[in-house]
Scaffold this motif. Structure first.
Motif, PDB file in Angstrom:
ATOM      1  N   LEU A 121       0.837  -1.211   0.000  1.00  0.00           N
ATOM      2  CA  LEU A 121       0.000   0.000   0.000  1.00  0.00           C
ATOM      3  C   LEU A 121       0.868   1.256   0.000  1.00  0.00           C
ATOM      4  O   LEU A 121       1.892   1.320   0.703  1.00  0.00           O
ATOM      5  CB  LEU A 121      -0.912   0.027   1.225  1.00  0.00           C
ATOM      6  CG  LEU A 121      -1.927  -1.110   1.319  1.00  0.00           C
ATOM      7  CD1 LEU A 121      -2.870  -0.879   2.504  1.00  0.00           C
ATOM      8  CD2 LEU A 121      -2.729  -1.244   0.030  1.00  0.00           C
ATOM      9  N   TYR A 147      -2.425   7.979   3.049  1.00  0.00           N
ATOM     10  CA  TYR A 147      -2.481   6.858   2.115  1.00  0.00           C
ATOM     11  C   TYR A 147      -2.456   7.423   0.703  1.00  0.00           C
ATOM     12  O   TYR A 147      -2.451   8.645   0.507  1.00  0.00           O
ATOM     13  CB  TYR A 147      -3.724   5.984   2.343  1.00  0.00           C
ATOM     14  CG  TYR A 147      -5.043   6.719   2.363  1.00  0.00           C
ATOM     15  CD1 TYR A 147      -5.794   6.900   1.211  1.00  0.00           C
ATOM     16  CD2 TYR A 147      -5.535   7.245   3.557  1.00  0.00           C
ATOM     17  CE1 TYR A 147      -7.012   7.573   1.238  1.00  0.00           C
ATOM     18  CE2 TYR A 147      -6.757   7.907   3.596  1.00  0.00           C
ATOM     19  CZ  TYR A 147      -7.484   8.075   2.431  1.00  0.00           C
ATOM     20  OH  TYR A 147      -8.694   8.736   2.461  1.00  0.00           O
ATOM     21  N   SER A 148      -2.405   6.543  -0.287  1.00  0.00           N
ATOM     22  CA  SER A 148      -2.386   6.933  -1.687  1.00  0.00           C
ATOM     23  C   SER A 148      -1.118   7.740  -1.998  1.00  0.00           C
ATOM     24  O   SER A 148      -0.084   7.538  -1.347  1.00  0.00           O
ATOM     25  CB  SER A 148      -3.686   7.661  -2.047  1.00  0.00           C
ATOM     26  OG  SER A 148      -3.843   7.778  -3.448  1.00  0.00           O
ATOM     27  N   GLN A 172      -4.298   3.991  -5.872  1.00  0.00           N
ATOM     28  CA  GLN A 172      -5.084   3.238  -4.877  1.00  0.00           C
ATOM     29  C   GLN A 172      -6.178   4.021  -4.151  1.00  0.00           C
ATOM     30  O   GLN A 172      -6.813   3.470  -3.253  1.00  0.00           O
ATOM     31  CB  GLN A 172      -4.133   2.627  -3.818  1.00  0.00           C
ATOM     32  CG  GLN A 172      -3.064   1.735  -4.406  1.00  0.00           C
ATOM     33  CD  GLN A 172      -2.040   1.273  -3.385  1.00  0.00           C
ATOM     34  OE1 GLN A 172      -1.879   1.888  -2.331  1.00  0.00           O
ATOM     35  NE2 GLN A 172      -1.339   0.192  -3.689  1.00  0.00           N
ATOM     36  N   LYS A 175      -9.646   2.539  -3.448  1.00  0.00           N
ATOM     37  CA  LYS A 175      -9.774   1.436  -2.480  1.00  0.00           C
ATOM     38  C   LYS A 175     -10.147   1.941  -1.083  1.00  0.00           C
ATOM     39  O   LYS A 175     -10.250   1.145  -0.139  1.00  0.00           O
ATOM     40  CB  LYS A 175      -8.456   0.654  -2.401  1.00  0.00           C
ATOM     41  CG  LYS A 175      -8.115  -0.080  -3.687  1.00  0.00           C
ATOM     42  CD  LYS A 175      -9.102  -1.225  -3.900  1.00  0.00           C
ATOM     43  CE  LYS A 175      -8.832  -1.985  -5.168  1.00  0.00           C
ATOM     44  NZ  LYS A 175      -9.948  -2.919  -5.484  1.00  0.00           N
ATOM     45  N   TYR A 176     -10.323   3.263  -0.947  1.00  0.00           N
ATOM     46  CA  TYR A 176     -10.621   3.838   0.376  1.00  0.00           C
ATOM     47  C   TYR A 176     -11.995   4.490   0.385  1.00  0.00           C
ATOM     48  O   TYR A 176     -12.404   5.115  -0.590  1.00  0.00           O
ATOM     49  CB  TYR A 176      -9.576   4.902   0.744  1.00  0.00           C
ATOM     50  CG  TYR A 176      -8.205   4.323   1.019  1.00  0.00           C
ATOM     51  CD1 TYR A 176      -7.777   4.070   2.318  1.00  0.00           C
ATOM     52  CD2 TYR A 176      -7.351   4.018  -0.042  1.00  0.00           C
ATOM     53  CE1 TYR A 176      -6.516   3.528   2.565  1.00  0.00           C
ATOM     54  CE2 TYR A 176      -6.090   3.473   0.197  1.00  0.00           C
ATOM     55  CZ  TYR A 176      -5.681   3.234   1.504  1.00  0.00           C
ATOM     56  OH  TYR A 176      -4.445   2.693   1.737  1.00  0.00           O
ATOM     57  N   TYR A 181      -9.260   1.407   4.123  1.00  0.00           N
ATOM     58  CA  TYR A 181      -8.980   0.600   2.929  1.00  0.00           C
ATOM     59  C   TYR A 181      -9.834  -0.653   2.919  1.00  0.00           C
ATOM     60  O   TYR A 181     -10.014  -1.314   3.939  1.00  0.00           O
ATOM     61  CB  TYR A 181      -7.499   0.187   2.954  1.00  0.00           C
ATOM     62  CG  TYR A 181      -7.093  -0.687   1.793  1.00  0.00           C
ATOM     63  CD1 TYR A 181      -6.611  -0.125   0.619  1.00  0.00           C
ATOM     64  CD2 TYR A 181      -7.191  -2.080   1.871  1.00  0.00           C
ATOM     65  CE1 TYR A 181      -6.234  -0.923  -0.461  1.00  0.00           C
ATOM     66  CE2 TYR A 181      -6.815  -2.882   0.796  1.00  0.00           C
ATOM     67  CZ  TYR A 181      -6.341  -2.293  -0.365  1.00  0.00           C
ATOM     68  OH  TYR A 181      -5.974  -3.086  -1.420  1.00  0.00           O
ATOM     69  N   GLU A 183     -10.477  -3.989  -0.101  1.00  0.00           N
ATOM     70  CA  GLU A 183     -10.376  -4.535  -1.463  1.00  0.00           C
ATOM     71  C   GLU A 183     -11.705  -4.439  -2.205  1.00  0.00           C
ATOM     72  O   GLU A 183     -11.742  -4.465  -3.432  1.00  0.00           O
ATOM     73  CB  GLU A 183      -9.929  -5.999  -1.398  1.00  0.00           C
ATOM     74  CG  GLU A 183      -8.434  -6.201  -1.523  1.00  0.00           C
ATOM     75  CD  GLU A 183      -7.854  -5.591  -2.792  1.00  0.00           C
ATOM     76  OE1 GLU A 183      -8.477  -5.662  -3.857  1.00  0.00           O
ATOM     77  OE2 GLU A 183      -6.753  -5.014  -2.688  1.00  0.00           O
TER      78      GLU A 183
END
Ligand code: FUB
Length: 338
Positions: A121, A147-148, A172, A175-176, A181, A183
């Motif tokens: 990630l 993130y990301s 990504q 995905k949040y 997060y 999948e």
């Protein structure tokens, strides 16, 4: 810029380009430009051919370190200040040192950067230095709640600092939901509101968020959120924030339609209202930029893949002057003359 299998004359394209690469001894991309101590410092990605096959996750963007570029003015020469941070010196990061940004506060310099952690990630880290060109020493852990990809740090006139970030697909972000997060999450369907960049205010020591990140919403001319199917206008990646005549300008890449667009607001959190295009497509799949004022003139820093003859992960940073209309609209720039 070209359809598949079309033979492109890159020499002719280079001659038609409105600006040339700032450096040619290395490939550089995703330029984040700031003026520190009267000079322009550019914090780019350092593109390499890591030998990783192309895929939709962007694994072929296998960058390992950052070099900082310095210019006496945006119209001068760029000097490579050398390696400022290497992935091997970031305890939590494994690979893919993507688009960074930097800012100064109280005599220290803070480099914000995304990288993939060992769990696959993307997270965002911060590294601290005493000079704008580094070297920078990475904090042992990524920023909690980050993130990301594609951090962009913005210092407001009131002394607060904000970190904007996020990119869909390989970045990504899809995905949040609500900063968590899973999948199961995907990009919204075409008729649903598009995903926005994220923003969080930074702590006084610049190392953490003081709040959970919020979504940055972009509205259309009717005040409705841009839809995920509005690919020519919706947010994809590469946020940048600047202020002009008291308004907040959020600019960004539309990814698969290859535009740099912008939206404005009276508040750094938004909502923002879509305004138009800053840059039409460049050679190469990605387009990524920053906007910086130097001695009363405004400049767009961007990249293209002309020097590598179209290799999308071998890019070169460039700069060109940016102009506003009297009403604050940015004049659209075309990177190659007809
Ligand atoms: O440089 C790697 C990625 O490509 C960046 O994070 C994106 O913004 C795109 O430019």
């Amino acid at each position: 810029m070209s359809t598949e299998n079309e033979v492109v004359d890159y020499k002719a394209l280079a001659a038609r380009a409105i600006s040339q690469p700032l450096v040619t001894h290395i490939y550089t991309a995703d330029p984040s430009a700031h003026v520190f101590n009267g000079k322009v410092y550019i914090y780019p990605s350092h593109d390499i051919d890591a030998g990783i096959p192309f895929n939709d996750n962007g694994d072929h963007f296998g960058m390992e370190d950052y070099h900082v570029l310095r210019m006496d003015s945006p119209e001068g020469k760029a000097e490579d200040c050398g390696v400022a941070l290497h992935v091997k010196d970031v305890p939590w990061a494994e690979r893919q040192m993507w688009a960074p940004d930097a800012i100064t506060k109280d005599g220290k310099y803070y480099l914000y950067f995304p990288a993939r952690a060992r769990d696959g990630l993307f997270k965002i880290g911060v590294a601290i230095g005493d000079q704008p060109e580094g070297p920078f020493v990475a904090e042992p852990e990524p920023i909690a709640g980050s993130y990301s990809i594609d951090p962009a740090v913005f210092g407001d006139d009131d002394g607060e600092f904000y970190l904007y970030f996020g990119g869909i697909w390989g970045g990504q972000l899809q995905k949040y939901r609500d900063n968590t997060y899973s999948e199961i999450h995907e990009e919204p369907t075409a008729d649903q509101p598009a995903l926005g960049a994220r923003v969080a205010r930074l702590s006084a020591d610049m190392k953490s968020f003081v709040e959970a990140s919020r979504e940055v919403v972009i509205l259309d001319e009717q005040g409705q959120p841009l839809l995920a199917g509005d690919n020519s206008r919706r947010y994809f990646e590469g946020p940048w924030m600047h202020k002009y005549q008291g308004k907040y300008y959020l600019s960004y890449s539309t990814g698969d339609t290859h535009f740099l667009c912008y939206a404005t607001s009276d508040n750094p959190y938004g909502p923002f209202t879509y305004q138009g295009q800053i840059l039409t497509p460049v050679v190469g799949w990605t387009t990524h930029h920053s906007i910086c004022e130097f001695e009363g003139k405004w400049y767009l820093f961007y990249h293209d893949s002309v020097l590598s003859e179209g290799v999308t992960h071998l890019r070169s940073v460039k700069v060109t002057e940016l102009h506003y209309e009297a009403d604050g609209k940015i004049k659209t720039i075309h990177p190659y003359r007809d």
